[in-house]
Design a protein around this motif. Structure first.
Motif, PDB file in Angstrom:
ATOM      1  N   THR A 110       0.832  -1.195   0.000  1.00 15.51           N
ATOM      2  CA  THR A 110       0.000   0.000   0.000  1.00 15.51           C
ATOM      3  C   THR A 110       0.869   1.248   0.000  1.00 15.51           C
ATOM      4  N   ASP A 111       0.360   2.300  -0.632  1.00 12.91           N
ATOM      5  CA  ASP A 111       1.098   3.565  -0.659  1.00 12.91           C
ATOM      6  C   ASP A 111       0.575   4.546   0.385  1.00 12.91           C
ATOM      7  N   VAL A 112      -0.211   4.064   1.347  1.00  9.23           N
ATOM      8  CA  VAL A 112      -0.750   4.939   2.381  1.00  9.23           C
ATOM      9  C   VAL A 112       0.384   5.583   3.181  1.00  9.23           C
ATOM     10  N   LYS A 113       0.166   6.836   3.581  1.00  5.57           N
ATOM     11  CA  LYS A 113       1.120   7.547   4.421  1.00  5.57           C
ATOM     12  C   LYS A 113       0.472   7.885   5.759  1.00  5.57           C
ATOM     13  N   VAL A 114       1.289   7.945   6.803  1.00  9.85           N
ATOM     14  CA  VAL A 114       0.756   8.134   8.143  1.00  9.85           C
ATOM     15  C   VAL A 114       1.549   9.189   8.915  1.00  9.85           C
ATOM     16  N   LEU A 115       0.883   9.753   9.908  1.00 12.27           N
ATOM     17  CA  LEU A 115       1.528  10.601  10.895  1.00 12.27           C
ATOM     18  C   LEU A 115       1.384   9.872  12.218  1.00 12.27           C
ATOM     19  N   LEU A 116       2.507   9.591  12.882  1.00 12.54           N
ATOM     20  CA  LEU A 116       2.510   8.719  14.054  1.00 12.54           C
ATOM     21  C   LEU A 116       2.594   9.504  15.355  1.00 12.54           C
ATOM     22  N   LEU A 117       1.502   9.620  16.067  1.00 12.24           N
ATOM     23  CA  LEU A 117       1.564  10.182  17.417  1.00 12.24           C
ATOM     24  C   LEU A 117       1.806   9.025  18.382  1.00 12.24           C
ATOM     25  N   ASN A 118       3.025   8.503  18.338  1.00 13.58           N
ATOM     26  CA  ASN A 118       3.417   7.377  19.193  1.00 13.58           C
ATOM     27  C   ASN A 118       3.975   7.858  20.522  1.00 13.58           C
TER      28      ASN A 118
END
Length: 227
Positions: A110-118
């Motif tokens: 998948t080419d989905v992109k994410v912003l990680l509030l980890n």
């Protein structure tokens, strides 16, 4: 019907057609449905530390939309920004989901992109994680923004842990991710953000750094080391 009546009837029909077209009733002029967007908030309780504000780690994202005030009870509420803000103002902070799971196999790719509030940090720059314990297992809770809806299966061992065909269903917008381990394998789950108040603990007290590379994958991936 005489010619005069026929002409009058034709004029009425033409006028009615023009009126319907102008009002949107004479053709398919509906605005296409927009993709669904999931919104949400992050509700937190600090434990083992006091602060006046919290924000994501600087390497994740920096901006006023991500800063929350901590009250006297050491609680905070962060209204997570809408997709138009994240995908516009903060588009350069999104990273490829395949990089989060670098070394594992995503099926389908998948080419989905994410912003990680980890991870979060306090106004005094102390790193925090949302962590809980139950029956010998440890669960970290994260808030991920996804730029599109996608379902993929994670398999193999990588920065994020050891996975045995774990399904991950992300929705466009904000997703609450739980990452649970018993020390051997990892279970992932994604759901809509809830109103539950999660406990955030300083990493200096939490004593666990096994998945630090997962929390901030750019610490290991060359392409993100300049963030």
């Amino acid at each position: 019907m005489n010619n005069q009546n026929l002409a009058r009837t034709g004029l009425v029909a033409t006028t009615l057609a023009l009126f319907l077209t102008a009002c949107g009733g004479g053709g398919s002029t509906k605005t296409p449905a927009q993709p669904a967007e999931r919104t949400g908030s992050l509700h937190g309780q600090l434990q083992g530390i006091t602060a006046t504000s919290v924000r994501p780690m600087d390497q994740i994202v920096q901006g006023p939309e991500f800063v929350a005030t901590v009250n006297a009870q050491q609680q905070f509420n962060l209204a997570l920004p809408r997709a138009s803000v994240v995908e516009g103002k903060y588009s350069s902070d999104l990273i490829a989901l395949s990089d989060v799971f670098s070394g594992c196999t995503l099926t389908p790719a998948t080419d989905v992109k994410v912003l990680l509030l980890n991870s979060l940090q306090t106004n005094t720059n102390q790193e925090l994680k949302a962590v809980s314990y139950l029956n010998g297992a440890k669960t970290y809770t994260y808030w991920w923004f996804a730029n599109k809806t996608a379902t993929t299966t994670v398999n193999g061992s990588c920065l994020a842990g050891a996975f045995n065909n774990q399904s991950l269903n992300l929705v466009h917008g904000w997703n609450m991710i739980t990452w649970t381990t018993n020390g051997q394998s990892v279970v992932l789950n994604a759901q809509a953000p809830t109103s539950d108040r999660q406990v955030w603990t300083p990493t200096s007290l939490e004593g666990q750094s096994v998945q630090t590379d997962f929390d901030l994958p750019w610490r290991q991936l060359e392409k993100y080391k300049t963030r």
